[in-house]
Write an enzyme that holds these catalytic residues in place. Structure first.
Site, short mmCIF file in Angstrom:
data_model
loop_
_atom_site.label_atom_id
_atom_site.label_comp_id
_atom_site.label_asym_id
_atom_site.label_seq_id
_atom_site.Cartn_x
_atom_site.Cartn_y
_atom_site.Cartn_z
N SER A 13 -9.83 2.08 2.89
CA SER A 13 -9.00 2.84 1.97
C SER A 13 -8.06 1.98 1.15
O SER A 13 -7.46 2.44 0.18
CB SER A 13 -8.19 3.88 2.75
N SER A 45 -9.94 -0.29 7.06
CA SER A 45 -9.38 -0.15 5.71
C SER A 45 -8.65 -1.36 5.18
O SER A 45 -8.29 -1.40 4.01
CB SER A 45 -8.44 1.06 5.66
N LYS A 77 0.84 -1.20 0.00
CA LYS A 77 0.00 0.00 0.00
C LYS A 77 0.87 1.24 0.00
O LYS A 77 1.86 1.34 0.74
CB LYS A 77 -0.92 -0.02 1.23
#
Length: 495
Positions: free
Chosen positions: A161, A185, A86
């Protein structure tokens, strides 16, 4: 959903790939190259990656292959297996943007601890994945570089997210991924893409080099397509880090052993609590049906299932959306155009304050600005006690609810999200509707406890993936893996 060709190494689990690489039946280089080819083939459709690093990934793979050829032991149980990271963890060899224009092209001078652990474990990093800007959102539509699309239906969101990491897994572009979880997330994207994601106990995975959103809530964690794969990655990234002041110097539970045990055993003697406040008629009917079916599987496995009440959970959403924006307001003050990142209006005619204002106006997206303003207001003189102070009191009550529940049961379960993935654009103009997708996940962040989402099938409403959330007390992360693996084995493949 676009799938890899039959027999392709991108179809194998991370555990299977590791076994073949370490036995030298496959090379890390060919496995890494197969995933890079897959990214080149399909990511134009999904936009899961913000940056791909083929040369660095292949170089790391060759190091693993050379070491194994020389007779050395693998650097870790996952050595040679590639991964998607990420884009909120710093990397010295790839940009770290947090999906924001304010950090476009920024190169960090240091690796995050998680990044360094991955490198030391011999895990090639394929690239950096898309996300909601600064990890603020539930749909990965808040990225400054375009939304990620759900591989199950490209007209729908992949969660947020960390939608990029989840979509990379679901589309077989990576066998492993790293996410972060501030209010769900990791778990919510896992639920809506039929993948597995774990939020470890707060403080057990270093936040050094994790660009802060809300410091008391943020937690990096492992993502995979199976419970075992996720456990193997969990053991790689967990551990005390003296560079992180919130890191806990405690033994890491034997999560891999728990996953292996769970996959071959029943759940006799395990007490499972169904949280009354996380099972509502307002949830999507197909989600509730899938959850009820999952609970029936747990009963069939021998678990004792009882209903428990956590009465303050109903105040979790308003509490979270005061605590989280308040910390955002503080953390994002560092993006001031003075030290790094974007600088707007620097033409000699503007003061430093004006350059800062112009930069933040141009560099931050609407959701980030919304949360900064909410947090600044909640922390302002005359309102601090009424808003932020009250939210902290509710946070304590939620933690106490968990403590009482765990006096009765070993784990708690709920749907991961009240909804299946919605259509892209459907909720972008209704922030509250978007925030409601975090109802089930954010209590564990407020308490600092671990939780996992494991696929529980497809909704009868729309055929989209649904997740089962499993929660455990602090530092009992191994319970997630035992129960999750047992359920996964009994559930069977997702269609």
């Amino acid at each position: 959903m676009s799938r890899s060709s039959s027999g392709d190494s991108t179809q194998l689990s991370a555990a299977e790939l590791a076994a073949k690489i370490h036995a030298r039946e496959l090379s890390s280089e060919e496995v890494t190259r197969a995933h890079l080819d897959r990214i080149a083939e399909v990511d134009g459709e999904y936009n899961a990656f913000l940056h791909v690093a083929p040369e660095a990934a292949l170089a790391a793979a060759r190091v693993v292959d050379a070491s194994l050829a020389a007779g050395a032991e693998p650097a870790s149980a996952l050595a040679g297996v590639p991964l998607a990271l990420k884009d909120v963890f710093t990397t010295t060899d790839m940009p770290t943007t947090c999906a924001s224009k304010i950090l476009e092209g920024w190169m960090s001078p240091y690796d995050a601890t998680v990044t360094a652990k991955l490198r030391a474990a011999g895990i090639p990093i394929l690239g950096k994945t898309n996300m909601d800007e600064f990890a603020m959102g539930s749909s990965t539509e808040n990225s400054a570089y375009g939304p990620t699309r759900n591989p199950w239906d490209t007209t729908r969101i992949p969660g947020g997210s960390g939608g990029g990491s989840a979509a990379a897994l679901a589309s077989h572009q990576a066998p492993l991924a790293i996410g972060t979880d501030t209010g769900g997330s990791i778990r919510q994207p896992a639920a809506v893409t039929a993948t597995v994601g774990t939020k470890p106990t707060y403080g057990t995975v270093s936040r050094y080099g994790l660009v802060a959103c809300a410091s008391s809530l943020d937690q990096g964690g492992p993502c995979g397509r199976t419970v075992l794969d996720t456990a193997l990655l969990h053991e790689v990234i967990a551990g005390h880090d003296p560079r992180d002041s919130t890191s806990r110097d405690v033994p890491i539970p034997a999560v891999v052993a728990a996953a292996r045990e769970g996959a071959r055993a029943d759940l006799a003697g395990v007490k499972v609590g169904v949280v009354r406040e996380l099972h509502s008629d307002s949830y999507q009917p197909g989600v509730l049906a899938s959850f009820d079916a999952a609970v029936a599987v747990l009963k069939d496995l021998g678990a004792e299932v009882i209903e428990v009440s956590c009465p303050h959970f109903e105040y979790g959403l308003p509490s979270y959306y005061l605590v989280m924006p308040s910390e955002v307001s503080s953390n994002l003050a560092r993006f001031d155009a003075m030290r790094y990142g974007l600088r707007a209006g620097d033409d000699g005619t503007h003061s430093a304050d004006q350059v800062m204002a112009l930069t933040r106006a141009a560099g931050f997206g609407p959701e980030v600005k919304r949360r900064i303003m909410l947090g600044t207001y909640a922390l302002s003189a005359g309102y601090y006690d009424a808003y932020y102070g009250q939210a902290l009191k509710v946070r304590t009550l939620i933690a106490q609810d968990f403590d009482r529940a765990y006096e009765q049961v070993d784990v708690l379960v709920s749907p991961t999200s009240p909804f299946t993935p919605w259509k892209l654009g459907e909720k972008v103009d209704d922030p509250l509707a978007m925030y409601l997708s975090d109802l089930c996940t954010l209590p564990t962040n407020l308490a600092g406890h671990p939780a996992m989402s494991v696929p529980s099938g497809l909704s009868v409403d729309d055929g989209m993936p649904v997740g089962l959330q499993i929660m455990a007390p602090a530092f009992a992360d191994d319970r997630l893996y035992r129960v999750g693996a047992a359920y996964e084995a009994a559930r069977g493949p997702i269609a």
